[in-house]
Design a protein around this motif. Structure first.
Motif, PDB file in Angstrom:
ATOM      1  N   ARG A 169       0.858  -1.325  -0.163  1.00 11.56           N
ATOM      2  CA  ARG A 169      -0.108  -0.134  -0.038  1.00 11.56           C
ATOM      3  C   ARG A 169       0.978   1.321   0.060  1.00 11.56           C
ATOM      4  O   ARG A 169       2.159   1.166   0.412  1.00 11.56           O
ATOM      5  CB  ARG A 169      -0.951   0.056   1.178  1.00 11.56           C
ATOM      6  N   SER A 170       0.284   2.336  -0.378  1.00 11.37           N
ATOM      7  CA  SER A 170       0.919   3.617  -0.467  1.00 11.37           C
ATOM      8  C   SER A 170       1.120   4.329   1.012  1.00 11.37           C
ATOM      9  O   SER A 170      -0.062   4.027   1.615  1.00 11.37           O
ATOM     10  CB  SER A 170       0.442   4.643  -1.251  1.00 11.37           C
ATOM     11  N   PRO A 171       1.982   4.554   1.515  1.00  9.25           N
ATOM     12  CA  PRO A 171       2.356   5.414   2.715  1.00  9.25           C
ATOM     13  C   PRO A 171       1.588   6.393   2.695  1.00  9.25           C
ATOM     14  O   PRO A 171       1.481   7.443   1.956  1.00  9.25           O
ATOM     15  CB  PRO A 171       3.901   5.612   2.946  1.00  9.25           C
ATOM     16  N   ALA A 172       0.741   6.819   3.796  1.00 12.20           N
ATOM     17  CA  ALA A 172      -0.220   7.940   3.942  1.00 12.20           C
ATOM     18  C   ALA A 172       0.349   8.986   4.870  1.00 12.20           C
ATOM     19  O   ALA A 172      -0.055  10.184   5.308  1.00 12.20           O
ATOM     20  CB  ALA A 172      -1.613   7.522   4.402  1.00 12.20           C
ATOM     21  N   ARG A 173       1.493   8.533   5.454  1.00 12.17           N
ATOM     22  CA  ARG A 173       2.203   9.433   6.572  1.00 12.17           C
ATOM     23  C   ARG A 173       3.525   9.154   6.689  1.00 12.17           C
ATOM     24  O   ARG A 173       4.173   8.093   6.110  1.00 12.17           O
ATOM     25  CB  ARG A 173       1.291   9.340   7.991  1.00 12.17           C
ATOM     26  N   ASN A 174       4.347   9.924   7.605  1.00 14.08           N
ATOM     27  CA  ASN A 174       5.716   9.570   7.886  1.00 14.08           C
ATOM     28  C   ASN A 174       5.684   8.288   8.686  1.00 14.08           C
ATOM     29  O   ASN A 174       4.608   7.837   9.520  1.00 14.08           O
ATOM     30  CB  ASN A 174       6.474  10.707   8.366  1.00 14.08           C
ATOM     31  N   LEU A 175       6.695   7.375   8.726  1.00 15.80           N
ATOM     32  CA  LEU A 175       6.790   6.191   9.254  1.00 15.80           C
ATOM     33  C   LEU A 175       8.108   6.097   9.888  1.00 15.80           C
ATOM     34  O   LEU A 175       9.126   6.485   9.744  1.00 15.80           O
ATOM     35  CB  LEU A 175       6.638   4.855   8.556  1.00 15.80           C
ATOM     36  N   ARG A 176       7.995   5.048  11.096  1.00 17.18           N
ATOM     37  CA  ARG A 176       9.196   4.758  12.020  1.00 17.18           C
ATOM     38  C   ARG A 176       9.123   3.192  11.953  1.00 17.18           C
ATOM     39  O   ARG A 176       8.167   2.792  12.029  1.00 17.18           O
ATOM     40  CB  ARG A 176       9.229   5.312  13.339  1.00 17.18           C
ATOM     41  N   CYS A 177      10.494   2.385  11.957  1.00 14.49           N
ATOM     42  CA  CYS A 177      10.686   1.186  12.217  1.00 14.49           C
ATOM     43  C   CYS A 177      11.859   0.732  12.642  1.00 14.49           C
ATOM     44  O   CYS A 177      12.735   1.676  12.630  1.00 14.49           O
ATOM     45  CB  CYS A 177      10.266   0.458  10.704  1.00 14.49           C
ATOM     46  N   ASP A 178      12.158  -0.709  12.605  1.00 12.48           N
ATOM     47  CA  ASP A 178      13.473  -1.056  13.060  1.00 12.48           C
ATOM     48  C   ASP A 178      14.586  -0.788  12.185  1.00 12.48           C
ATOM     49  O   ASP A 178      15.613  -0.508  12.202  1.00 12.48           O
ATOM     50  CB  ASP A 178      13.557  -2.087  13.970  1.00 12.48           C
ATOM     51  N   VAL A 179      13.797  -1.719  10.939  1.00  7.74           N
ATOM     52  CA  VAL A 179      14.787  -1.706   9.782  1.00  7.74           C
ATOM     53  C   VAL A 179      13.884  -1.269   8.522  1.00  7.74           C
ATOM     54  O   VAL A 179      12.753  -1.923   8.701  1.00  7.74           O
ATOM     55  CB  VAL A 179      15.528  -3.075   9.638  1.00  7.74           C
ATOM     56  N   LEU A 180      14.085  -0.872   7.486  1.00  6.51           N
ATOM     57  CA  LEU A 180      13.619  -0.469   6.293  1.00  6.51           C
ATOM     58  C   LEU A 180      14.477  -1.204   5.342  1.00  6.51           C
ATOM     59  O   LEU A 180      15.715  -0.882   5.076  1.00  6.51           O
ATOM     60  CB  LEU A 180      13.679   1.138   6.250  1.00  6.51           C
ATOM     61  N   VAL A 181      14.003  -2.172   4.544  1.00  6.10           N
ATOM     62  CA  VAL A 181      14.572  -2.726   3.566  1.00  6.10           C
ATOM     63  C   VAL A 181      14.068  -1.909   2.156  1.00  6.10           C
ATOM     64  O   VAL A 181      12.827  -1.992   1.847  1.00  6.10           O
ATOM     65  CB  VAL A 181      14.194  -4.285   3.522  1.00  6.10           C
ATOM     66  N   VAL A 182      14.908  -1.516   1.289  1.00  7.39           N
ATOM     67  CA  VAL A 182      14.614  -0.765   0.061  1.00  7.39           C
ATOM     68  C   VAL A 182      14.749  -1.814  -1.103  1.00  7.39           C
ATOM     69  O   VAL A 182      15.972  -2.334  -1.495  1.00  7.39           O
ATOM     70  CB  VAL A 182      15.482   0.345  -0.468  1.00  7.39           C
ATOM     71  N   GLY A 183      13.605  -2.397  -1.581  1.00  9.57           N
ATOM     72  CA  GLY A 183      13.762  -3.430  -2.474  1.00  9.57           C
ATOM     73  C   GLY A 183      12.984  -4.715  -2.379  1.00  9.57           C
ATOM     74  O   GLY A 183      13.191  -5.107  -1.194  1.00  9.57           O
ATOM     75  N   ALA A 184      12.138  -5.253  -3.152  1.00  7.63           N
ATOM     76  CA  ALA A 184      11.321  -6.378  -2.641  1.00  7.63           C
ATOM     77  C   ALA A 184      11.588  -7.701  -3.730  1.00  7.63           C
ATOM     78  O   ALA A 184      10.591  -8.484  -3.878  1.00  7.63           O
ATOM     79  CB  ALA A 184       9.721  -6.136  -2.588  1.00  7.63           C
ATOM     80  N   GLY A 185      12.700  -7.749  -4.258  1.00  2.00           N
ATOM     81  CA  GLY A 185      13.014  -9.056  -5.182  1.00  2.00           C
ATOM     82  C   GLY A 185      13.574  -9.937  -4.198  1.00  2.00           C
ATOM     83  O   GLY A 185      13.472  -9.954  -3.058  1.00  2.00           O
ATOM     84  N   ILE A 186      14.556 -10.894  -4.803  1.00  4.88           N
ATOM     85  CA  ILE A 186      14.653 -12.084  -3.887  1.00  4.88           C
ATOM     86  C   ILE A 186      15.743 -11.477  -2.835  1.00  4.88           C
ATOM     87  O   ILE A 186      15.753 -11.884  -1.533  1.00  4.88           O
ATOM     88  CB  ILE A 186      15.507 -12.981  -4.691  1.00  4.88           C
ATOM     89  N   SER A 187      16.450 -10.451  -2.943  1.00  4.27           N
ATOM     90  CA  SER A 187      17.446  -9.866  -1.887  1.00  4.27           C
ATOM     91  C   SER A 187      16.699  -9.262  -0.756  1.00  4.27           C
ATOM     92  O   SER A 187      16.951  -9.614   0.389  1.00  4.27           O
ATOM     93  CB  SER A 187      18.275  -9.045  -2.259  1.00  4.27           C
ATOM     94  N   GLY A 188      15.678  -8.500  -1.277  1.00  8.21           N
ATOM     95  CA  GLY A 188      14.739  -7.704  -0.042  1.00  8.21           C
ATOM     96  C   GLY A 188      14.113  -8.779   0.299  1.00  8.21           C
ATOM     97  O   GLY A 188      13.798  -8.597   1.672  1.00  8.21           O
ATOM     98  N   ALA A 189      13.407  -9.787  -0.094  1.00  4.30           N
ATOM     99  CA  ALA A 189      12.727 -10.777   0.502  1.00  4.30           C
ATOM    100  C   ALA A 189      13.505 -11.522   1.613  1.00  4.30           C
ATOM    101  O   ALA A 189      12.863 -11.670   2.768  1.00  4.30           O
ATOM    102  CB  ALA A 189      12.153 -11.562  -0.621  1.00  4.30           C
ATOM    103  N   LEU A 190      14.668 -12.105   1.231  1.00  6.32           N
ATOM    104  CA  LEU A 190      15.533 -12.779   2.288  1.00  6.32           C
ATOM    105  C   LEU A 190      16.035 -11.933   3.512  1.00  6.32           C
ATOM    106  O   LEU A 190      15.713 -12.367   4.361  1.00  6.32           O
ATOM    107  CB  LEU A 190      16.593 -13.288   1.561  1.00  6.32           C
ATOM    108  N   MET A 191      16.204 -10.536   3.093  1.00  6.75           N
ATOM    109  CA  MET A 191      16.433  -9.693   4.232  1.00  6.75           C
ATOM    110  C   MET A 191      15.419  -9.482   5.108  1.00  6.75           C
ATOM    111  O   MET A 191      15.573  -9.618   6.488  1.00  6.75           O
ATOM    112  CB  MET A 191      16.832  -8.281   3.689  1.00  6.75           C
ATOM    113  N   ALA A 192      14.063  -9.343   4.580  1.00  8.00           N
ATOM    114  CA  ALA A 192      12.891  -9.118   5.452  1.00  8.00           C
ATOM    115  C   ALA A 192      12.657 -10.318   6.121  1.00  8.00           C
ATOM    116  O   ALA A 192      12.334 -10.038   7.364  1.00  8.00           O
ATOM    117  CB  ALA A 192      11.658  -8.507   4.256  1.00  8.00           C
ATOM    118  N   ASP A 193      12.571 -11.488   5.594  1.00  7.36           N
ATOM    119  CA  ASP A 193      12.105 -12.671   6.369  1.00  7.36           C
ATOM    120  C   ASP A 193      13.203 -12.890   7.500  1.00  7.36           C
ATOM    121  O   ASP A 193      12.654 -13.285   8.478  1.00  7.36           O
ATOM    122  CB  ASP A 193      12.268 -13.839   5.379  1.00  7.36           C
ATOM    123  N   HIS A 194      14.480 -12.744   7.103  1.00  2.23           N
ATOM    124  CA  HIS A 194      15.584 -13.181   8.286  1.00  2.23           C
ATOM    125  C   HIS A 194      15.344 -12.168   9.551  1.00  2.23           C
ATOM    126  O   HIS A 194      15.298 -12.208  10.598  1.00  2.23           O
ATOM    127  CB  HIS A 194      16.898 -13.148   7.700  1.00  2.23           C
TER     128      HIS A 194
END
Length: 411
Positions: free
Chosen positions: A29-54
């Motif tokens: 979904r498109s972000p509707a406001r500023n966000l905060r998180c522990d880790v931001l992963v830029v990219g959702a190909g296989i590299s980003g997927a493996l990063m996010a999962d781990h």
């Protein structure tokens, strides 16, 4: 519906890869406001997927942003040959780093393929992952003597493999080459299904996904952030760049080069037209030929690499000649195959002078981490990077991380 047969994504790839079993991805979904998180992963190909999962598995609150459709960039262009053998021979890396360091890198690569296979099994992912041996063929200046020397180094390092002479290759494989190394521990997969499955696993672990483009990166002391094209900002404890072969301006390396590779897929072949054990085949040369089979019995053969070729229209213009060359090479390599191209595609890929990836904190940009320069070991190094970056984010450090650092010295 995005059609991988007819649609290009940016300048990363074009053509028709055979990975057509496109499933659903998590909701972006498109972000509707500023966000905060522990880790931001830029990219959702296989590299980003493996990063996010781990990272979610390690307890982090993870956000993933993707500007286009997840998995349909560099990942879709991959031939998904999950090799632990690196583009540069162990002998080359021994001259570069010394034997102990070189053997350690090779051992980590072997464990990465095993780790990825375990992840697929443990997550129950349906991505046509199959264990395969690899067949590393003599080519160019690398003949039987050089392969025997390479095998001796591998055996000293505790790595698996056997030497095949010309007679054995002809008799058992139907291949006319001077020699080869046959090694267990490799695998193949459908890269699109793999990426989509890992993204779903990350979502189940609590990761959230946004359709957004990062236009500026900022280091903020102990935190980092991005500014999005929408004007919104995301602040995180760490930012991980997993953007395939698109390097942001903040990532520079005198080791890195971007090139292009072409591949064709044949029609499904009868079992009698496929080589023994359906091994992953590749050559012991710098611009090597590579081949695998698919779950449908197709043969994929690729190579004909070129430096540059960053624009898809340039690659597309070369496609007919590249396809003809690859089909001719398939016929010469394995005469039992029906050497005919049903589909052809190409894509950009990043290489390094020493064949090793660029993984770690971006120099001059604290808390921003990146992983690039995967060469022929794309998905293997993606898995490796996800583990290394997670440890780096946690402040853990091992000496060998310097061997893949973004700012390491050229060979």
């Amino acid at each position: 519906m995005f059609d991988p047969e007819t649609t290009e994504q940016g300048d990363l790839r074009e053509g028709r890869p055979p990975w057509r079993k496109a499933g659903a991805t998590p909701d972006f979904r498109s972000p509707a406001r500023n966000l905060r998180c522990d880790v931001l992963v830029v990219g959702a190909g296989i590299s980003g997927a493996l990063m996010a999962d781990h990272l979610t598995a390690r307890g982090h609150q993870v956000c993933v942003i993707e500007r286009e459709q997840a998995g349909f960039g560099s990942t879709l262009a991959s031939t998904a040959m999950l090799l632990w053998e690196i583009d540069r021979r162990l002998g080359f890396l021994t001259e570069r780093f010394g034997f102990e360091r070189a053997a350690n890198i090779y051992s980590h690569s072997l464990r990465s393929v095993a780790g990825l296979a375990a992840l697929v099994r443990d997550r129950g992912l349906d991505c046509a992952l199959r264990a395969r041996p690899s067949l590393y063929l003599a080519a160019g200046d690398i003949g039987a003597a050089e392969l025997r020397h390479e095998l001796a180094l591998r055996q000293r390092a505790g790595l698996p493999g056997v030497f095949l002479d010309h007679a054995a290759l002809r008799r058992d494989w139907g291949i006319e080459r001077e020699a080869a190394l046959l090694s267990p521990g490799a695998a193949e997969a459908d890269p699109l299904l793999l990426a989509q499955g890992v993204l779903h696993a990350a979502a189940q672990g609590g990761a959230t996904f946004f359709k957004a483009e990062a236009v500026r990166y900022e280091s903020l002391g102990r935190r980092a952030g991005v500014v999005l094209a929408s004007g919104h900002e995301i602040e995180a404890g760490a930012v991980v760049l997993a953007t395939g072969y698109v390097l942001p301006d903040i990532v520079t390396s005198n080791l890195h080069n971007t090139g292009a590779s072409w591949a064709v897929a044949t029609p499904p072949q009868p079992p009698s037209s496929l080589w023994r054990d359906r091994a992953l085949i590749w050559e012991a040369s710098e611009n090597y030929l590579y081949a695998r089979t698919t779950s449908e019995g197709r043969i994929i053969i690729g190579g004909e690499d070129e430096d540059g070729m960053g624009k898809r229209e340039d690659r597309a213009a070369c496609a007919p000649a590249k396809a003809a060359a690859l089909i001719a090479k398939l016929a010469a390599l394995y005469s039992r195959a029906e050497a005919r191209a049903e589909t052809i595609w190409s894509g950009a890929f990043g290489t390094t002078q020493d064949g090793l990836p660029l993984i770690g904190e971006v120099p001059g940009h604290p808390r921003i981490f990146a992983a690039y320069g995967y060469g022929g070991n794309g998905i293997t190094f993606s898995y490796m990077a996800s583990r290394l970056v997670a440890r780096m984010i946690a402040g853990e450090r091992e000496a060998w991380y310097d061997d893949v650092a973004i700012d390491r010295a050229a060979p």
